[in-house]
Design an enzyme around this catalytic site. Structure first.
Site, PDB file in Angstrom:
ATOM      1  N   HIS A  74       5.075   7.779  10.699  1.00 13.42           N
ATOM      2  CA  HIS A  74       4.221   8.135   9.568  1.00 13.42           C
ATOM      3  C   HIS A  74       3.371   9.370   9.879  1.00 13.42           C
ATOM      4  CE1 HIS A  74       2.645   6.835   5.672  1.00 13.42           C
ATOM      5  NE2 HIS A  74       1.499   7.342   6.070  1.00 13.42           N
ATOM      6  N   HIS A 102       3.525   4.687  -0.614  1.00 13.63           N
ATOM      7  CA  HIS A 102       2.760   3.530  -0.150  1.00 13.63           C
ATOM      8  C   HIS A 102       3.628   2.288  -0.352  1.00 13.63           C
ATOM      9  CE1 HIS A 102      -1.686   2.875   0.911  1.00 13.63           C
ATOM     10  NE2 HIS A 102      -1.147   3.724   1.738  1.00 13.63           N
TER      11      HIS A 102
END
Lengths: 227, 763
Positions: free
Chosen positions: B69, B115
């Site tokens: 990430h 998300h």
């Protein structure tokens, strides 16, 4: 005619309201921080939409304690024009300047769409340029616009002509008697869930809201002259 | 300014902060680094960088900074293939968001981010904080956010858990955007079995600024204060970045505490305060505390500034007592921002933050020794060379392998429907499919009009937002088709960019650039990596040809629960409308206007909506894309729009020409009489999803000029009918195949999703 738009933490239609006044009326308008307790210099106050204080506790429940709300009550008392839009309407209800209360939409969801309203009373300072019974298009955007009052209050609102706008056709939130906007007994304080400032040009989807601001100006300057 | 003494020797770092924490040797011997997502090799690298064994705090810092990430370790080599430059680009990838010049000293700033995993376990907060994060990315650049979009993928609505996820994710997105007062103007929703356990929520934010307001996330100027502002730090979201970088297992529910809770009211205050600071010109650097929280923002700022940083965690506003350095550093509490300002100007900053009643504190200083040092209760708890966290993060070079299914699909015929179906019936079924059906149920929950700048609301090809004080406007959309990419990553990747550009063009805008979100499965599977590589190549080629550089984006890998999701690159495109007069929508507007189909139609049903409905799955190859033709199409549509000849423009995509015509009819309930000559069979022709096509309606007086332009530019163009009446009628080769009242079709199309969502919650 001078306009004030109080800004609470969490207001988000303050700029939009000021823009409408500037562009449609070409009159001075100031954003006034909620801690400012003095609105003496203004002739009209627009309480904007948004989520004052995040709408924590209840919509409008915290904003009513802001210093600026004392000044709004004083202005209303003096006969100045007070327009509460969406969250502004909710604040007016919480502060007791208008009767009734707001509940969550009956379908439990936020709803943003352009609605048809019927002008029930064109004798108010806010609706002089509409025809009585005219159907107009204004956007709504709220999760808690389900206006409620008891039967006695409703009867009074009806008899005294305080219901200014009703939803026509579909009622988007379940409000009592299809109420979209009401005035106080004196007629100088209007609260409504739809957003006139979002409907001032055709490209917005409707320009029917412009006449609400123009009505206010015509009323005020008709009474007090163009100052 | 007094220069702090340079510390050349390493400080003494404690072995552990509390008795509960493992010691450095316990970490090594018990291989505890694996618990935080680091492998043996990475652990070895860390000990080499430090010249000693890391303590638990340092291990935590490395684990989040080296997660996919934050570090893009699996995707970095591929991301380098994207074209990122162009004369219009002011800021490419690497900052909070990209920025593109739009003339008049103004720039548009935008980015999309995923998300997905948080939404899979806690849909409301997971989706809401996705929106909050992307908004911070945009205003940390100094821009005023003007619009939000989102791209959603869920499993089939027949599944009750999917309905729960979908309903609450939409409510979460709505809540955040509505409260903060940024209109959610567009996006897309698609449903497919492959997303059942692993939904995708990609949020995009678009902002505007003056060139001189552009900010950077840098820590510069030795001795300058590092200021923390916003919500206090709690224990929420610890290891969110690591959680986002692994597969969703059976224990995903237990990861609910990894999901942060959002407070859009706090973010509204933070937004206004930061914009005020930007306007005052006080800031040297500003960065959002997003994934990996305080750690990532501070380390990246120091790395970009080629400086070092010292933080004193005792100064960090905390909402809980007894938090360890590990927890404070890794918390992903929302609505926080890190600022670097010139020494001595703290009071000016304080004044603004006090007005907005925001918690803030000076939590550290910029140093000049390239060390990242953390102090806690008077002791040093971490001392790390800055560049080893960011620039020297490991890169994994993987190789892909062509999947078996791809080979098998080569032999499958998709030039006609597998089942004989009448076009009229096919249209009813396609309009009722939740992918094609109206998304009003979704976008009515979003305030799409606040800020009074939305000229084209959700439901058309692209949304259009006008710019205050200018005649210009911005068109924006998100696009991506996981089924196409699954069938052919390269074609599908290119098609995603091309369709996004086409949508923006049909709204009257010149495409400027893209942001992308690459949603894929585990890169450790060679077949998935092959998909990723192919999609990136396809997208890169399309971006080059269409001159829309990639100015930022995000990678979301490990989207697996019970299986791998369809590879789903999502493209967020922004275009510039030169004059508000050019703003165009997809809706037919006047009876008698002539309807033209631009582009050629081939028998391409692979990956199509019709194929999915008839077969229950997609197969074969998806529609091919010729980027030269695509570009030509954009040029002629834009020219015709700018000349004022075009009343409506709508691109052909899911559901083919039939759906395009129906959708253009819906807005004003204006029908069309259409006549087509073709060598293909009627159903194939009407539902083929051949790329590079659009349907325009043109007033009769401009028809000749319009046709001349198409001839001159050699763009295939057929006059196929006329806007007329209240029915949609279609004749193919002289035979009437569709004849339906627009109202009836519209009610099918509008009813599908509300109907699916009202299903009993017990099945």
């Amino acid at each position: 005619m001078r306009f004030a738009v109080p800004v609470f933490p969490g207001s988000n239609c303050d700029e939009d309201c000021a823009k409408a006044v500037r562009e449609i009326l070409d009159r001075p308008v100031d954003l006034v921080w909620h801690k400012d307790g003095n609105l003496d210099a203004y002739d009209a106050i627009i309480l904007p939409g948004g989520f004052s204080y995040g709408d924590y506790l209840r919509t409008g429940a915290l904003a009513r304690f802001s210093p600026v709300m004392e000044a709004v009550a004083k202005a209303a008392d003096k006969g100045k024009l007070v327009l509460g839009i969406c969250n502004g309407f909710q604040v007016l209800l919480e502060s007791g300047l208008l009767p009734g209360a707001m509940r969550v939409n009956d379908h439990l969801k936020f709803r943003c769409s352009i609605q048809t309203l019927r002008v029930e009373n064109n004798q108010s300072p806010f609706t002089g340029l509409y025809q009585a019974g005219e159907e107009i298009q204004l956007p709504i955007a709220h999760g808690e616009g389900n206006y409620y009052c008891d039967q006695e209050t409703l009867d009074k609102l009806e008899v005294q002509g305080q219901i200014i706008f009703r939803y026509s056709g579909q009622n988007p939130n379940g409000s009592v008697a299809g109420i979209a906007g009401i005035v106080n007994r004196r007629g100088n304080v209007l609260g409504l869930m739809p957003h006139p400032e979002r409907a001032i040009y055709d490209w917005m989807g409707s320009s029917d809201g412009a006449r609400m601001f123009q009505s206010m100006l015509r009323y005020w300057e008709g009474m007090h002259g163009a100052a | 300014m007094v220069q702090p003494e340079q510390q050349t020797t390493a400080v003494h770092v404690v072995e552990r902060v509390t008795d509960q924490e493992p010691t450095p040797t316990q970490i090594r011997d018990g291989e505890l680094f694996q618990e935080v997502g680091l492998n043996h090799e990475e652990y070895q690298q860390i000990t080499k960088h430090l010249g000693r064994l890391p303590n638990w705090t340092e291990l935590g810092i490395y684990s989040v900074m080296w997660s996919e990430h934050c570090s893009y370790k699996n995707s970095k080599p591929l991301l380098k293939r994207f074209p990122v430059e162009g004369p219009q680009v002011l800021q490419g990838p690497g900052e909070g968001a990209g920025a593109i010049d739009i003339g008049d000293g103004q720039a548009v700033v935008f980015k999309i981010e995923s998300h997905n995993h948080p939404t899979a376990v806690e849909p409301f907060q997971g989706a809401a904080t996705g929106v909050g994060g992307i908004i911070r990315d945009v205003f940390s650049m100094g821009a005023r956010p003007v619009a939000l979009l989102n791209s959603l993928r869920f499993g089939p609505l027949s599944n009750s858990r999917v309905r729960y996820l979908f309903e609450h994710a939409v409510a979460g997105i709505a809540h955040y955007g509505n409260v903060i007062g940024i209109p959610t103007v567009g996006g897309e929703v698609d449903f497919d079995d492959s997303y059942e356990g692993n939904p995708l929520v990609n949020a995009m934010c678009v902002g505007v600024l003056s060139h001189d307001e552009l900010q950077k996330g840098v820590a510069k100027g030795v001795g300058n204060p590092v200021i923390y502002v916003g919500a206090s730090t709690g224990r929420d979201g610890i290891h969110g970045a690591t959680f986002a970088s692994e597969e969703l297992g059976e224990d995903a529910e237990e990861k609910r505490p990894s999901v942060q809770a959002g407070d859009p009211f706090m973010e509204k205050l933070l937004l206004e305060a930061c914009i005020e600071l930007v306007k005052k010109g006080i800031l040297i650097g500003i960065q959002d505390m997003g994934a990996a929280g305080l750690t990532c923002s501070s380390a990246e700022m120091a790395s970009k500034g080629e400086t070092g940083m010292e933080l004193d965690l005792d100064q960090v506003p905390q909402r809980e007592t007894g938090m360890t350095p590990y927890e404070i550093l890794l918390s992903e509490s929302q609505e926080r921002m890190l600022l670097v300002v010139e020494d001595g100007r703290e009071a000016e900053v304080q004044e603004v933050l006090d007005k907005w009643e925001l918690p803030s504190a000076v939590v550290g200083r910029v140093t000049n020794d390239n060390r990242y040092r953390i102090r806690h209760q008077g002791r040093w708890v971490a001392d790390i060379p800055v560049q080893t966290l960011v620039d020297d993060a490991p890169v994994v070079y993987r190789t892909g392998k062509e999947p078996e299914a791809y080979r098998q699909n080569a032999g499958i015929r998709v030039d006609q429907p597998s089942v004989d179906i009448h076009p009229g019936e096919a249209l009813n079924q396609v309009l009722a499919s939740s992918n094609v059906a109206s998304k009003r149920w979704v976008y009515e929950q979003y305030d799409h009009m606040v800020r009074t700048s939305t000229a084209v609301r959700p439901g058309s090809d692209a949304a259009v937002v006008v710019l205050d004080g200018l005649d210009k406007a911005l068109a924006m959309c998100t696009d991506g088709n996981g089924r196409y990419v699954y069938l052919d990553p390269q074609e599908g990747g290119a098609a995603a960019v091309a369709e996004a550009a086409r949508n923006v063009v049909c709204s009257g805008a010149r495409p400027l650039g893209i942001t992308d979100c690459l949603n894929f499965g585990s890169p450790e599977k060679p077949e998935v990596f092959w998909q990723l590589e192919g999609a990136v190549d396809g997208m890169s080629e399309a971006c080059r040809q269409l001159e829309t550089p990639v100015v930022g984006g995000n990678v979301s890998l490990y989207n697996e629960s019970k299986g791998t999701i369809h590879p789903t690159p999502v493209v967020g495109m922004v275009g510039l409308v030169e004059s508000r007069q050019h703003i165009t929508t997809q809706a037919f507007k006047e009876e008698g206007d002539l309807i033209y189909l631009l582009g050629e139609t081939f028998a391409e049903l692979g990956g199509s909506e019709l194929q999915l409905i008839l077969d229950g799955k997609v197969s074969g190859r998806p529609p091919k894309i010729d980027l030269q033709r695509e570009k030509k199409l954009h040029q002629v549509i834009l020219t015709a729009i700018q000349k004022g000849w075009v009343r409506s423009a709508h691109d052909c995509s899911s559901g083919g020409l039939a759906v395009t015509l129906a959708e253009s009819s819906f807005d004003h309930e204006l029908g069309a009489r259409v006549e087509i000559e073709t060598a293909l069979d009627a159903t194939t022709y009407l539902f083929s999803e051949t790329q590079s096509r659009a349907v325009l309606s043109i007033p009769q007086e401009y028809a000749d000029a319009f046709q001349r332009l198409m001839e001159e530019e050699a763009v295939p163009c057929a006059k196929i009918g006329e806007v007329s009446g209240s029915c949609l009628t279609v004749e193919v080769n002289g035979q009437q195949v569709i004849d339906a009242p627009v109202k009836e079709l519209k009610s099918i199309w509008e009813g599908a999703i509300p109907c699916a969502m009202n299903a009993s919650s017990t099945n």
